[in-house]
Structure formats: C-alpha cells, structure tokens
Design a protein around this motif. Structure first.
Motif, PDB file in Angstrom:
ATOM      1  N   THR A 105       0.854  -1.182   0.000  1.00 54.08           N
ATOM      2  CA  THR A 105       0.000   0.000   0.000  1.00 54.08           C
ATOM      3  C   THR A 105       0.890   1.233   0.000  1.00 54.08           C
ATOM      4  O   THR A 105       1.749   1.388   0.875  1.00 54.08           O
ATOM      5  CB  THR A 105      -0.910   0.029   1.244  1.00 54.08           C
ATOM      6  N   SER A 106       0.690   2.106  -0.969  1.00 53.29           N
ATOM      7  CA  SER A 106       1.462   3.340  -1.040  1.00 53.29           C
ATOM      8  C   SER A 106       0.926   4.359  -0.051  1.00 53.29           C
ATOM      9  O   SER A 106      -0.283   4.430   0.197  1.00 53.29           O
ATOM     10  CB  SER A 106       1.402   3.921  -2.455  1.00 53.29           C
ATOM     11  N   CYS A 107       1.817   5.163   0.502  1.00 53.66           N
ATOM     12  CA  CYS A 107       1.448   6.153   1.503  1.00 53.66           C
ATOM     13  C   CYS A 107       1.338   7.540   0.887  1.00 53.66           C
ATOM     14  O   CYS A 107       1.937   7.833  -0.146  1.00 53.66           O
ATOM     15  CB  CYS A 107       2.462   6.144   2.644  1.00 53.66           C
ATOM     16  N   PHE A 108       0.596   8.411   1.566  1.00 53.11           N
ATOM     17  CA  PHE A 108       0.258   9.739   1.069  1.00 53.11           C
ATOM     18  C   PHE A 108       1.216  10.781   1.653  1.00 53.11           C
ATOM     19  O   PHE A 108       1.450  10.795   2.861  1.00 53.11           O
ATOM     20  CB  PHE A 108      -1.182  10.064   1.465  1.00 53.11           C
ATOM     21  N   ALA A 109       1.736  11.650   0.812  1.00 48.73           N
ATOM     22  CA  ALA A 109       2.523  12.823   1.239  1.00 48.73           C
ATOM     23  C   ALA A 109       3.651  12.446   2.196  1.00 48.73           C
ATOM     24  O   ALA A 109       3.822  13.051   3.257  1.00 48.73           O
ATOM     25  CB  ALA A 109       1.605  13.879   1.867  1.00 48.73           C
ATOM     26  N   THR A 110       4.437  11.451   1.803  1.00 53.77           N
ATOM     27  CA  THR A 110       5.512  10.951   2.656  1.00 53.77           C
ATOM     28  C   THR A 110       6.546  12.035   2.982  1.00 53.77           C
ATOM     29  O   THR A 110       6.976  12.172   4.132  1.00 53.77           O
ATOM     30  CB  THR A 110       6.212   9.774   1.962  1.00 53.77           C
ATOM     31  N   ALA A 111       6.950  12.799   1.980  1.00 46.55           N
ATOM     32  CA  ALA A 111       7.975  13.822   2.197  1.00 46.55           C
ATOM     33  C   ALA A 111       7.496  14.887   3.166  1.00 46.55           C
ATOM     34  O   ALA A 111       8.248  15.338   4.044  1.00 46.55           O
ATOM     35  CB  ALA A 111       8.376  14.449   0.867  1.00 46.55           C
ATOM     36  N   ALA A 112       6.237  15.295   3.042  1.00 49.41           N
ATOM     37  CA  ALA A 112       5.682  16.300   3.946  1.00 49.41           C
ATOM     38  C   ALA A 112       5.632  15.774   5.374  1.00 49.41           C
ATOM     39  O   ALA A 112       5.910  16.501   6.332  1.00 49.41           O
ATOM     40  CB  ALA A 112       4.284  16.706   3.481  1.00 49.41           C
ATOM     41  N   LEU A 113       5.287  14.516   5.525  1.00 52.23           N
ATOM     42  CA  LEU A 113       5.211  13.916   6.851  1.00 52.23           C
ATOM     43  C   LEU A 113       6.593  13.808   7.490  1.00 52.23           C
ATOM     44  O   LEU A 113       6.779  14.131   8.670  1.00 52.23           O
ATOM     45  CB  LEU A 113       4.553  12.541   6.740  1.00 52.23           C
ATOM     46  N   ALA A 114       7.576  13.374   6.717  1.00 50.54           N
ATOM     47  CA  ALA A 114       8.942  13.264   7.239  1.00 50.54           C
ATOM     48  C   ALA A 114       9.483  14.634   7.646  1.00 50.54           C
ATOM     49  O   ALA A 114      10.128  14.782   8.690  1.00 50.54           O
ATOM     50  CB  ALA A 114       9.850  12.623   6.191  1.00 50.54           C
ATOM     51  N   ALA A 115       9.209  15.657   6.837  1.00 44.21           N
ATOM     52  CA  ALA A 115       9.675  17.008   7.157  1.00 44.21           C
ATOM     53  C   ALA A 115       8.998  17.531   8.417  1.00 44.21           C
ATOM     54  O   ALA A 115       9.635  18.190   9.254  1.00 44.21           O
ATOM     55  CB  ALA A 115       9.406  17.946   5.981  1.00 44.21           C
ATOM     56  N   ALA A 116       7.709  17.250   8.570  1.00 46.01           N
ATOM     57  CA  ALA A 116       6.983  17.697   9.758  1.00 46.01           C
ATOM     58  C   ALA A 116       7.542  17.045  11.014  1.00 46.01           C
ATOM     59  O   ALA A 116       7.688  17.697  12.058  1.00 46.01           O
ATOM     60  CB  ALA A 116       5.499  17.383   9.607  1.00 46.01           C
ATOM     61  N   LEU A 117       7.880  15.780  10.932  1.00 42.30           N
ATOM     62  CA  LEU A 117       8.458  15.087  12.086  1.00 42.30           C
ATOM     63  C   LEU A 117       9.829  15.654  12.447  1.00 42.30           C
ATOM     64  O   LEU A 117      10.156  15.822  13.623  1.00 42.30           O
ATOM     65  CB  LEU A 117       8.559  13.591  11.798  1.00 42.30           C
ATOM     66  N   ALA A 118      10.640  15.958  11.423  1.00 44.94           N
ATOM     67  CA  ALA A 118      11.971  16.518  11.679  1.00 44.94           C
ATOM     68  C   ALA A 118      11.877  17.879  12.366  1.00 44.94           C
ATOM     69  O   ALA A 118      12.697  18.209  13.231  1.00 44.94           O
ATOM     70  CB  ALA A 118      12.740  16.639  10.366  1.00 44.94           C
ATOM     71  N   ARG A 119      10.857  18.665  11.999  1.00 44.77           N
ATOM     72  CA  ARG A 119      10.670  19.973  12.645  1.00 44.77           C
ATOM     73  C   ARG A 119      10.119  19.825  14.058  1.00 44.77           C
ATOM     74  O   ARG A 119      10.507  20.552  14.972  1.00 44.77           O
ATOM     75  CB  ARG A 119       9.712  20.834  11.813  1.00 44.77           C
ATOM     76  N   THR A 120       9.209  18.889  14.225  1.00 45.75           N
ATOM     77  CA  THR A 120       8.521  18.737  15.507  1.00 45.75           C
ATOM     78  C   THR A 120       9.401  18.093  16.565  1.00 45.75           C
ATOM     79  O   THR A 120       9.330  18.427  17.752  1.00 45.75           O
ATOM     80  CB  THR A 120       7.248  17.891  15.319  1.00 45.75           C
ATOM     81  N   ILE A 121      10.240  17.139  16.137  1.00 42.38           N
ATOM     82  CA  ILE A 121      11.090  16.402  17.074  1.00 42.38           C
ATOM     83  C   ILE A 121      12.542  16.540  16.613  1.00 42.38           C
ATOM     84  O   ILE A 121      13.136  15.594  16.079  1.00 42.38           O
ATOM     85  CB  ILE A 121      10.664  14.919  17.151  1.00 42.38           C
TER      86      ILE A 121
END
Length: 225
Positions: A105-121
């Motif tokens: 199953t392909s995931c949605f907006a992976t790059a945006a999610l990874a960037a958000a995690l890097a900023r948040t944590i």
C-alpha cells in the motif's frame, strides 16, 4: 475507549484516525497533548487501539471506518523493529509504502510527513522507505532477510491497517500513512538489559508525534484552487 472518528464534527471537517496496537502506545499518544492541535487543524482526531497483530488491526480498523466519515484519513503508528544497521531506539520511520504477504500500500505525502516530524522532534533521525509487515515478532537473522527485500523496518499492524483503510474506501483514494518509532534495532535488541533506556526513549518520541501528524493532515485540508 476511543471515540469513533467523525462523531460530533462539522459536516465539512475531515477526521483522522490514528491507529496503534498496544496499550503503552495508546497511553503515549493520548498523553502527548497533540490531540488539541489536530482538532484546531480543522478535523477531529480519534486514537484507536486495535490490539496486537494484523488480524486484530484489520478487524478494529474496518469496524471503526464503517462508522466514520468516508473522508477519514488513517495513520498507523506505534513502535517497530529497525532493520538497518546504525538505527537507534527513538529513530522515526516514515513508510513510503507498507508491504506484507498480502501486498503493498502506497502512503500519502511521505515527504511532507517526514519534514513535519523533523521539525517537531529535532535531533531525531527520520528514516523513509518500505515498512514490512509480519504476523510475529521478528528477531535475529530474520531481520537480515527482511532487510534484503529493501525494507527499513518491520511491525505487525501497519500493513494490515493501511490495506484495510483503502479497502473500506470505495474510491481507494483515502489518505493513509504510517509512522513508527524504532524501539529496537540490529545492535539494540530488546532482549538485552541495556535496551530498557531505549524503550523509554522510544516512548518519549511517540508522545511527541501528534503535532507532526497535524501538519500532514493539513496537506489535504487546505482548500483546492
């Protein structure tokens, strides 16, 4: 008990179902303080404990989504086993796709999610790649075998959760994603006494993820032009 997603929300809101398997994961997510952030983003959030294993995840997610808005997005989260040498407890894994014996199953907006995690944590390594699904706890040599398939981490519920979420969507376009926190890795297996501190580290990271999920959620809440 988690509230059914979509209950009591405005008709235009887009709720998010965050699914985890274990009681300790559920406690981490609900105690992290990010649920309010998600509500302020424009949609309701529900944290669902599915129980351990792919079959339990399938049943719980299907039941929840049948009572939910058709627009509900689904994000699988919790702990995982890292497969890549050099990974550490507390590292984050964002799935580009989930894969098990039943398919991928392909995931949605992976790059945006990874960037958000890097900023948040900040300070935590964020890995992206294939998240493998298993029906049992993976240890020792089996990790190397899974790594040879291209997977970067493995857990028991994410693949089943995302596959079920897509199956419950008539158009097969429901936004889905998976974020896991590494609790053990090739050099840091849980069977070792020294990994107790690693488990605490992973718990603290999981408590902090919901604001990043909010950013990901907003990527499809923004008005289309």
């Amino acid at each position: 008990m988690a509230q059914a997603p979509g209950t009591g929300t405005d008709p235009g809101s887009v709720p998010l179902l965050v699914a985890c398997a274990l009681g300790i994961e559920h406690v981490a997510l609900r105690s992290g303080g990010g649920r309010r952030t998600l509500r302020q983003a424009g949609g309701a959030v529900s944290v669902l404990r599915t129980g351990m294993g792919p079959k339990a995840a399938e049943r719980a997610v299907a039941r929840a989504l049948r009572a939910a808005s058709p627009a509900t997005a689904v994000l699988a989260t919790g702990f995982c086993a890292g497969l890549v040498p050099g990974m550490h407890p507390g590292d984050l894994v964002v799935a580009e796709r989930t894969e098990d014996a039943a398919g991928s199953t392909s995931c949605f907006a992976t790059a945006a999610l990874a960037a958000a995690l890097a900023r948040t944590i900040p300070g935590r390594t964020v890995h992206t790649g294939v998240l493998a699904g298993s029906d049992h706890v993976v240890r020792g040599p089996e990790r190397a075998t899974l790594r040879e398939t291209g997977a970067v981490a493995v857990d028991m519920e994410s693949a089943a959760t995302l596959r079920t979420a897509r199956a419950e969507s008539a158009a097969a376009t429901r936004p889905v994603a998976a974020v896991r926190v590494v609790v053990d890795a090739p050099e840091h297996e849980l069977v070792r006494i020294g990994t107790v501190s690693g488990g605490i580290s992973a718990f603290r990271v999981l408590r902090a993820v919901l604001p990043a999920f909010s950013e990901w959620h907003r990527t499809f809440l923004l008005p289309r032009r």
